[in-house]
Design a protein around this motif. Structure first.
Motif, PDB file in Angstrom:
ATOM      1  N   GLY A  36       5.688 -24.180 -10.124  1.00 44.78           N
ATOM      2  CA  GLY A  36       6.175 -23.586 -11.360  1.00 44.78           C
ATOM      3  C   GLY A  36       5.051 -23.021 -12.206  1.00 44.78           C
ATOM      4  N   ALA A  37       3.946 -23.753 -12.305  1.00 47.65           N
ATOM      5  CA  ALA A  37       2.802 -23.259 -13.076  1.00 47.65           C
ATOM      6  C   ALA A  37       2.216 -22.006 -12.428  1.00 47.65           C
ATOM      7  N   LEU A  38       2.133 -21.984 -11.108  1.00 48.63           N
ATOM      8  CA  LEU A  38       1.647 -20.787 -10.417  1.00 48.63           C
ATOM      9  C   LEU A  38       2.578 -19.602 -10.653  1.00 48.63           C
ATOM     10  N   MET A  39       3.884 -19.850 -10.619  1.00 50.09           N
ATOM     11  CA  MET A  39       4.837 -18.766 -10.852  1.00 50.09           C
ATOM     12  C   MET A  39       4.762 -18.238 -12.277  1.00 50.09           C
ATOM     13  N   MET A  40       4.469 -19.102 -13.241  1.00 54.03           N
ATOM     14  CA  MET A  40       4.397 -18.660 -14.633  1.00 54.03           C
ATOM     15  C   MET A  40       3.136 -17.869 -14.920  1.00 54.03           C
ATOM     16  N   ALA A  48       2.049 -12.893  -3.526  1.00 54.77           N
ATOM     17  CA  ALA A  48       1.239 -12.454  -2.383  1.00 54.77           C
ATOM     18  C   ALA A  48       0.994 -13.607  -1.418  1.00 54.77           C
ATOM     19  N   PHE A  49       0.773 -14.812  -1.947  1.00 59.70           N
ATOM     20  CA  PHE A  49       0.559 -15.978  -1.093  1.00 59.70           C
ATOM     21  C   PHE A  49       1.842 -16.338  -0.337  1.00 59.70           C
ATOM     22  N   HIS A  51       4.649 -14.343   0.224  1.00 63.83           N
ATOM     23  CA  HIS A  51       5.336 -13.308   0.999  1.00 63.83           C
ATOM     24  C   HIS A  51       4.405 -12.311   1.667  1.00 63.83           C
ATOM     25  N   GLY A  52       3.116 -12.349   1.360  1.00 62.41           N
ATOM     26  CA  GLY A  52       2.189 -11.354   1.880  1.00 62.41           C
ATOM     27  C   GLY A  52       1.998 -10.240   0.857  1.00 62.41           C
ATOM     28  N   ARG A  53       0.869  -9.583   0.911  1.00 56.35           N
ATOM     29  CA  ARG A  53       0.534  -8.559  -0.098  1.00 56.35           C
ATOM     30  C   ARG A  53       1.515  -7.392  -0.112  1.00 56.35           C
ATOM     31  N   GLU A  54       1.864  -6.890   1.064  1.00 60.25           N
ATOM     32  CA  GLU A  54       2.740  -5.712   1.126  1.00 60.25           C
ATOM     33  C   GLU A  54       4.135  -6.036   0.601  1.00 60.25           C
ATOM     34  N   ALA A  55       4.701  -7.149   1.028  1.00 57.54           N
ATOM     35  CA  ALA A  55       6.037  -7.532   0.548  1.00 57.54           C
ATOM     36  C   ALA A  55       6.002  -7.830  -0.950  1.00 57.54           C
ATOM     37  N   ALA A  56       4.938  -8.455  -1.422  1.00 61.13           N
ATOM     38  CA  ALA A  56       4.823  -8.751  -2.853  1.00 61.13           C
ATOM     39  C   ALA A  56       4.766  -7.464  -3.666  1.00 61.13           C
ATOM     40  N   ARG A  57       4.089  -6.468  -3.134  1.00 60.53           N
ATOM     41  CA  ARG A  57       4.015  -5.178  -3.832  1.00 60.53           C
ATOM     42  C   ARG A  57       5.401  -4.538  -3.925  1.00 60.53           C
ATOM     43  N   ARG A  58       6.165  -4.610  -2.843  1.00 57.61           N
ATOM     44  CA  ARG A  58       7.512  -4.034  -2.849  1.00 57.61           C
ATOM     45  C   ARG A  58       8.460  -4.826  -3.746  1.00 57.61           C
ATOM     46  N   LEU A  59       8.244  -6.150  -3.850  1.00 56.40           N
ATOM     47  CA  LEU A  59       9.122  -6.985  -4.680  1.00 56.40           C
ATOM     48  C   LEU A  59       8.838  -6.834  -6.174  1.00 56.40           C
ATOM     49  N   ARG A  60       7.737  -6.217  -6.551  1.00 58.84           N
ATOM     50  CA  ARG A  60       7.375  -6.052  -7.962  1.00 58.84           C
ATOM     51  C   ARG A  60       8.235  -5.039  -8.691  1.00 58.84           C
ATOM     52  N   GLY A  61       8.804  -4.110  -7.995  1.00 61.46           N
ATOM     53  CA  GLY A  61       9.600  -3.072  -8.638  1.00 61.46           C
ATOM     54  C   GLY A  61       8.864  -1.752  -8.649  1.00 61.46           C
ATOM     55  N   SER A  62       9.598  -0.672  -8.910  1.00 59.16           N
ATOM     56  CA  SER A  62       8.993   0.655  -8.828  1.00 59.16           C
ATOM     57  C   SER A  62       8.676   1.262 -10.190  1.00 59.16           C
TER      58      SER A  62
END
Length: 159
Positions: A36-40, A48-49, A51-62
């Motif tokens: 929870g602290a890491l997510m906050m 990135a940890f 889901h991986g860097r590429e998936a994390a980038r796509r999950l951030r929004g456009s």
């Protein structure tokens, strides 16, 4: 005067505690509070940890608005997870065996519901689907820890 044959209140089955319950609660509390602290505070790094860097980038929004909404949602989810960790830490000190069994059964149902959610909904998202087996194993292991506690406490109760 005749002494009663009932055990003192500190040794009765409803008031004695299990060290296994304390250990499981503290372990789960530490994991929940840390995640929870890491997510906050480290949203991008945690994604990135996990889901991986590429998936994390796509999950951030456009768009900037999407990014702000997703980061706010992730921060609140992290706050909720941190609060769950604190709650688990407080519950670890409850000494009532009946409550411990009730709480453990609820935790098993909660972990089963999370695994079911992942199977029904998260597998449909391409960015999250590759993490599904690892997350399902985690959900099952966490639920299994509570099931093992229930089996151990049942064995103690009837031995």
């Amino acid at each position: 005067m005749a002494s009663s044959s009932s055990p003192p209140p500190s040794l009765s089955s409803s008031s004695s505690s299990s060290s296994g319950f304390f250990a499981i609660c503290v372990l789960h509390a530490a994991v929940a509070a840390a995640c929870g602290a890491l997510m906050m505070f480290y949203v991008d790094e945690a994604a990135a940890f996990g889901h991986g860097r590429e998936a994390a980038r796509r999950l951030r929004g456009s768009t900037p608005r999407d990014r702000l909404l997703i980061e706010t949602s992730d921060s609140f989810a992290g706050l909720l997870l941190f609060a769950i960790g604190l709650l688990l830490f407080m519950v670890a000190f409850v000494r009532d065996r009946e409550f411990q069994a009730f709480f453990a059964k609820g935790c098993v149902l909660l972990h089963a519901a999370v695994a079911l959610w992942r199977l029904l909904f998260e597998r449909r998202l391409d960015d999250l689907a590759r993490d599904l087996p690892r997350q399902l194993v985690g959900d099952l292991v966490l639920g299994l820890s509570w099931i093992l506690f229930l089996i151990y406490s049942w064995r103690e109760k009837y031995d």
